[in-house]
Motif scaffolding. Sequence first.
Motif, mmCIF file in Angstrom:
data_model
loop_
_atom_site.group_PDB
_atom_site.id
_atom_site.type_symbol
_atom_site.label_atom_id
_atom_site.label_comp_id
_atom_site.label_asym_id
_atom_site.label_seq_id
_atom_site.Cartn_x
_atom_site.Cartn_y
_atom_site.Cartn_z
ATOM 1 N N ILE A 1 8.882 12.589 -12.564
ATOM 2 C CA ILE A 1 9.448 12.085 -11.320
ATOM 3 C C ILE A 1 8.382 11.699 -10.306
ATOM 4 O O ILE A 1 8.640 10.917 -9.394
ATOM 5 C CB ILE A 1 10.362 13.136 -10.673
ATOM 6 C CG1 ILE A 1 9.676 14.509 -10.684
ATOM 7 C CG2 ILE A 1 11.684 13.207 -11.384
ATOM 8 C CD1 ILE A 1 10.172 15.408 -9.622
ATOM 9 N N HIS A 2 7.194 12.267 -10.430
ATOM 10 C CA HIS A 2 6.156 11.959 -9.461
ATOM 11 C C HIS A 2 5.564 10.574 -9.688
ATOM 12 O O HIS A 2 4.895 10.046 -8.812
ATOM 13 C CB HIS A 2 5.044 12.999 -9.535
ATOM 14 C CG HIS A 2 4.429 13.120 -10.903
ATOM 15 N ND1 HIS A 2 5.091 13.649 -11.974
ATOM 16 C CD2 HIS A 2 3.212 12.749 -11.354
ATOM 17 C CE1 HIS A 2 4.317 13.640 -13.011
ATOM 18 N NE2 HIS A 2 3.171 13.089 -12.681
ATOM 19 N N GLU A 3 5.847 9.975 -10.818
ATOM 20 C CA GLU A 3 5.235 8.685 -11.127
ATOM 21 C C GLU A 3 6.119 7.507 -10.740
ATOM 22 O O GLU A 3 6.283 6.550 -11.486
ATOM 23 C CB GLU A 3 4.862 8.628 -12.603
ATOM 24 C CG GLU A 3 3.803 9.667 -12.941
ATOM 25 C CD GLU A 3 3.148 9.430 -14.277
ATOM 26 O OE1 GLU A 3 3.183 10.350 -15.121
ATOM 27 O OE2 GLU A 3 2.614 8.334 -14.496
ATOM 28 N N GLN A 4 6.693 7.595 -9.545
ATOM 29 C CA GLN A 4 7.433 6.479 -8.977
ATOM 30 C C GLN A 4 6.451 5.588 -8.220
ATOM 31 O O GLN A 4 5.587 6.072 -7.504
ATOM 32 C CB GLN A 4 8.456 6.973 -7.937
ATOM 33 C CG GLN A 4 9.706 7.582 -8.496
ATOM 34 C CD GLN A 4 10.727 7.820 -7.407
ATOM 35 O OE1 GLN A 4 11.469 6.928 -7.030
ATOM 36 N NE2 GLN A 4 10.771 9.033 -6.899
ATOM 37 N N TYR A 5 6.629 4.310 -8.373
ATOM 38 C CA TYR A 5 5.827 3.343 -7.639
ATOM 39 C C TYR A 5 6.736 2.642 -6.637
ATOM 40 O O TYR A 5 7.785 2.107 -7.015
ATOM 41 C CB TYR A 5 5.209 2.322 -8.587
ATOM 42 C CG TYR A 5 4.173 2.919 -9.499
ATOM 43 C CD1 TYR A 5 4.540 3.495 -10.711
ATOM 44 C CD2 TYR A 5 2.828 2.931 -9.142
ATOM 45 C CE1 TYR A 5 3.597 4.054 -11.546
ATOM 46 C CE2 TYR A 5 1.877 3.486 -9.977
ATOM 47 C CZ TYR A 5 2.270 4.054 -11.174
ATOM 48 O OH TYR A 5 1.330 4.620 -11.991
ATOM 49 N N PHE A 6 6.311 2.660 -5.383
ATOM 50 C CA PHE A 6 7.135 2.099 -4.320
ATOM 51 C C PHE A 6 6.692 0.689 -3.955
ATOM 52 O O PHE A 6 5.502 0.351 -4.011
ATOM 53 C CB PHE A 6 7.045 2.976 -3.065
ATOM 54 C CG PHE A 6 7.840 4.247 -3.162
ATOM 55 C CD1 PHE A 6 7.287 5.381 -3.733
ATOM 56 C CD2 PHE A 6 9.143 4.297 -2.676
ATOM 57 C CE1 PHE A 6 8.013 6.558 -3.824
ATOM 58 C CE2 PHE A 6 9.875 5.466 -2.769
ATOM 59 C CZ PHE A 6 9.310 6.599 -3.337
ATOM 60 N N GLY A 7 7.667 -0.108 -3.532
ATOM 61 C CA GLY A 7 7.370 -1.414 -2.974
ATOM 62 C C GLY A 7 6.967 -1.281 -1.512
ATOM 63 O O GLY A 7 6.985 -0.182 -0.953
ATOM 64 N N PRO A 8 6.640 -2.413 -0.858
ATOM 65 C CA PRO A 8 6.154 -2.376 0.522
ATOM 66 C C PRO A 8 7.253 -2.239 1.568
ATOM 67 O O PRO A 8 6.956 -2.015 2.735
ATOM 68 C CB PRO A 8 5.442 -3.724 0.679
ATOM 69 C CG PRO A 8 6.151 -4.614 -0.287
ATOM 70 C CD PRO A 8 6.544 -3.747 -1.440
ATOM 71 N N GLY A 9 8.507 -2.364 1.171
ATOM 72 C CA GLY A 9 9.601 -2.170 2.114
ATOM 73 C C GLY A 9 10.158 -3.449 2.702
ATOM 74 O O GLY A 9 9.479 -4.476 2.771
ATOM 75 N N THR A 10 11.422 -3.364 3.121
ATOM 76 C CA THR A 10 12.105 -4.439 3.864
ATOM 77 C C THR A 10 12.651 -3.819 5.141
ATOM 78 O O THR A 10 13.400 -2.845 5.087
ATOM 79 C CB THR A 10 13.276 -5.022 3.053
ATOM 80 O OG1 THR A 10 12.784 -5.689 1.898
ATOM 81 C CG2 THR A 10 14.064 -6.014 3.912
#
Lengths: 113, 114
Positions: B100-109
């Motif tokens: 679960i720690h290996e989530q990659y997030f986008g920059p956001g909207t």
Amino acid sequence: QKEVEQDPGPLSVPEGAIVSLNCTYSNSAFQYFMWYRQYSRKGPELLMYTYSSGNKEDGRFTAQVDKSSKYISLFIRDSQPSDSATYLCAMSEEKTSYDKVIFGPGTSLSVIP
Amino acid sequence: NAGVTQTPKFRVLKTGQSMTLLCAQDMNHEYMYWYRQDPGMGLRLIHYSVGEGTTAKGEVPDGYNVSRLKKQNFLLGLESAAPSQTSVYFCASRMLDRGIHEQYFGPGTRLTVT
């Protein structure tokens, strides 16, 4: 009571200081604990990940988990202006859970040169 | 390798308008997530998907719909926007067999509903 609590700050420290960031939680089933760093107007990025109790060190960062007190900490040694960001704690009961990650609200940190 | 990208970066909507937020990832990840981030609340899961053609509700799904027609894309729709949906929306993705720690997030909207 929120499931995960975190002092929102803001926390302001001089460059070179030791920083302590903390989270408390209420769910004793949490086993996986994460710290994310989020720069302004960016997405969170993983800093540290620990399982169960104990310490984990990575360079200037140390993550500490005390399951008996339901308390986790992130220590930053020799803090730098580039450490200025919001720090989010997150936790989960299962390593591979696809939905049950609970995030704290974040602590805003400013490191002053 | 762009990672996770989100479109648009900013948007202002009037109450009642609709819009779709697009998340794209080029890492061949099976899991994709939509979160919202509000001051003092932390990231909260809206909907998620464990693979192409599948979606499921998260913690705060009301007022949102999602679709995952292609593995690399995850769309978040607001059919009739409300001021309570003013927030920053983050998409994330993860490989099936990773923790679960290996989530990659986008920059956001950043979405504002007036």
